[in-house]
Design a protein around this motif. Structure first.
Motif, PDB file in Angstrom:
ATOM      1  N   ASP A   1     -10.421   9.073  -0.410  1.00 36.99           N
ATOM      2  CA  ASP A   1      -9.959   7.726  -0.083  1.00 36.99           C
ATOM      3  C   ASP A   1     -11.165   6.932   0.411  1.00 36.99           C
ATOM      4  O   ASP A   1     -11.780   7.279   1.425  1.00 36.99           O
ATOM      5  N   ILE A   2     -11.502   5.853  -0.292  1.00 35.97           N
ATOM      6  CA  ILE A   2     -12.684   5.057   0.033  1.00 35.97           C
ATOM      7  C   ILE A   2     -12.261   3.778   0.757  1.00 35.97           C
ATOM      8  O   ILE A   2     -11.475   2.992   0.238  1.00 35.97           O
ATOM      9  N   GLY A   3     -12.807   3.571   1.959  1.00 39.25           N
ATOM     10  CA  GLY A   3     -12.419   2.443   2.802  1.00 39.25           C
ATOM     11  C   GLY A   3     -11.116   2.751   3.513  1.00 39.25           C
ATOM     12  O   GLY A   3     -10.174   1.959   3.478  1.00 39.25           O
ATOM     13  N   THR A   4     -11.081   3.850   4.216  1.00 41.50           N
ATOM     14  CA  THR A   4      -9.812   4.404   4.717  1.00 41.50           C
ATOM     15  C   THR A   4      -9.186   3.617   5.849  1.00 41.50           C
ATOM     16  O   THR A   4      -7.972   3.652   6.040  1.00 41.50           O
ATOM     17  N   GLY A   5      -9.976   2.879   6.647  1.00 49.07           N
ATOM     18  CA  GLY A   5      -9.402   2.091   7.743  1.00 49.07           C
ATOM     19  C   GLY A   5      -8.656   2.959   8.735  1.00 49.07           C
ATOM     20  O   GLY A   5      -9.216   3.886   9.329  1.00 49.07           O
ATOM     21  N   SER A   6      -7.371   2.700   8.911  1.00 52.09           N
ATOM     22  CA  SER A   6      -6.535   3.481   9.831  1.00 52.09           C
ATOM     23  C   SER A   6      -6.283   4.898   9.327  1.00 52.09           C
ATOM     24  O   SER A   6      -5.745   5.729  10.071  1.00 52.09           O
TER      25      SER A   6
ATOM     26  N   ILE B   1      -3.639   5.806   3.947  1.00 55.66           N
ATOM     27  CA  ILE B   1      -3.520   6.384   2.601  1.00 55.66           C
ATOM     28  C   ILE B   1      -3.854   7.867   2.633  1.00 55.66           C
ATOM     29  O   ILE B   1      -3.079   8.709   2.162  1.00 55.66           O
ATOM     30  N   ALA B   2      -5.014   8.195   3.181  1.00 59.57           N
ATOM     31  CA  ALA B   2      -5.473   9.585   3.197  1.00 59.57           C
ATOM     32  C   ALA B   2      -4.490  10.500   3.921  1.00 59.57           C
ATOM     33  O   ALA B   2      -4.146  11.592   3.432  1.00 59.57           O
ATOM     34  N   ILE B   3      -4.010  10.070   5.071  1.00 57.74           N
ATOM     35  CA  ILE B   3      -3.118  10.888   5.881  1.00 57.74           C
ATOM     36  C   ILE B   3      -1.755  11.048   5.212  1.00 57.74           C
ATOM     37  O   ILE B   3      -1.177  12.141   5.198  1.00 57.74           O
TER      38      ILE B   3
ATOM     39  N   THR C   1       0.835  -1.203   0.000  1.00 59.56           N
ATOM     40  CA  THR C   1       0.000   0.000   0.000  1.00 59.56           C
ATOM     41  C   THR C   1       0.865   1.246   0.000  1.00 59.56           C
ATOM     42  O   THR C   1       0.496   2.274  -0.567  1.00 59.56           O
ATOM     43  N   GLU C   2       2.050   1.162   0.616  1.00 59.64           N
ATOM     44  CA  GLU C   2       2.993   2.279   0.527  1.00 59.64           C
ATOM     45  C   GLU C   2       3.376   2.545  -0.926  1.00 59.64           C
ATOM     46  O   GLU C   2       3.561   3.705  -1.332  1.00 59.64           O
ATOM     47  N   GLU C   3       3.486   1.471  -1.701  1.00 61.02           N
ATOM     48  CA  GLU C   3       3.820   1.631  -3.120  1.00 61.02           C
ATOM     49  C   GLU C   3       2.715   2.379  -3.862  1.00 61.02           C
ATOM     50  O   GLU C   3       2.992   3.192  -4.747  1.00 61.02           O
ATOM     51  N   LEU C   4       1.472   2.087  -3.520  1.00 56.61           N
ATOM     52  CA  LEU C   4       0.347   2.798  -4.127  1.00 56.61           C
ATOM     53  C   LEU C   4       0.400   4.281  -3.774  1.00 56.61           C
ATOM     54  O   LEU C   4       0.222   5.150  -4.642  1.00 56.61           O
TER      55      LEU C   4
END
Length: 284
Positions: free
Chosen positions: A122-127, A130-132, A98-101
């Protein structure tokens, strides 16, 4: 007992469950978190001791690790893209893939005119990883994030505060939306994509402890989230807007076909560090 002696015992007791390298890495993660000691500190002072109180804490960690509880959940935190994130049983532990994304999105969009605001969803952000991370590294980005889990969003909100970024979080079930209330330059998602038929490939520490809501999809409709998000992207991406996905490594062709049929342009499928099809992008 000296810390160095306990280290040997710790690794030995974990040997039925983890290889020596992984067990040793757990030891030093706990050592730094609980004692503010690094590997070099132990190497320079072989006489460091644990107290009786310390042993109670360490034995608790050891017992949980024998049950294969993820070390990130035991410590309550992990690192992602150079930032610290709280993690718990309500959110997935962020992965290097996910870091690669995130890296792909940042590299493609960091040169955009700084006076132009980029709206990202960001859809399905979880923790919130990605968004942060995007908000932290794209100064001209206005970032929004959706999740179906209130507990996950509560975690993500704390992570945004701790990392000193402004992200707007929204509690929504993406499958129930017909249209988004705003338009975006970028939509990104790492939705559930592991099919039930692939459960045999999933390690016990993931299968038993990470939230299944964020992991699994029905074998008969594995692309349900991708299809829905792509439909929303068709309606709510601005001109030349970009859609990015993390994907199931076995469904690269199916994802490419899906985006082609929905008339996305400049479709690009990328492999991760393990040489698996892992992320895809399309332009509207």
């Amino acid at each position: 007992m000296k810390i160095k002696q306990y280290r040997t015992q710790f690794i030995k007791e974990l040997s039925p469950f983890y290889d020596a390298y992984e067990a040793e890495s757990f030891f030093y993660l706990i050592l730094e978190d609980k004692h503010r000691l690094r590997q070099i500190d132990l190497a320079l002072n072989h006489e460091l001791n644990f107290s009786e109180k310390d042993f109670v804490v360490w034995d608790s960690f050891l017992n949980q690790l024998k049950k294969e509880v993820p070390i990130q959940y035991l410590l309550g935190k992990t690192s992602f893209y150079g930032l610290d994130f709280e993690v718990n049983e309500n959110v997935l532990i962020p992965r290097p893939e996910t870091e690669e994304l995130v890296e792909w999105i940042i590299n493609e969009n960091k040169k955009i005119d700084k006076s132009k605001e980029i709206k990202i969803l960001d859809i399905g952000t979880g923790s919130g990883c990605i968004a942060i991370s995007l908000a932290k590294n794209l100064p001209n980005a206005k970032v929004y994030a959706i999740d179906v889990s209130k507990k996950a969003l509560d975690t993500a909100k704390r992570n945004a505060i701790n990392n000193k970024v402004d992200v707007t979080f929204m509690l929504k079930n993406i499958l129930e939306l017909e249209i988004l209330k705003s338009d975006y330059d970028i939509i990104v998602s790492n939705p559930p994509y592991v099919r039930n038929l692939e459960k045999a490939e999933i390690k016990k520490n993931v299968l038993d402890f990470e939230p299944h809501l964020a992991l699994f999809v029905d074998d008969n409709d594995a692309l349900v989230f991708y299809r829905k998000i792509a439909e929303l992207a068709e309606k709510n991406l601005l001109e030349n807007g970009k859609l990015y996905f993390e994907i199931n490594q076995y469904l690269g062709k199916e994802m490419t076909d899906l985006l082609e049929k929905m008339n996305f342009k400049n479709i690009e499928l990328r492999k991760d560090i393990y040489d698996n099809d892992r992320m895809i992008k399309g332009n509207i």
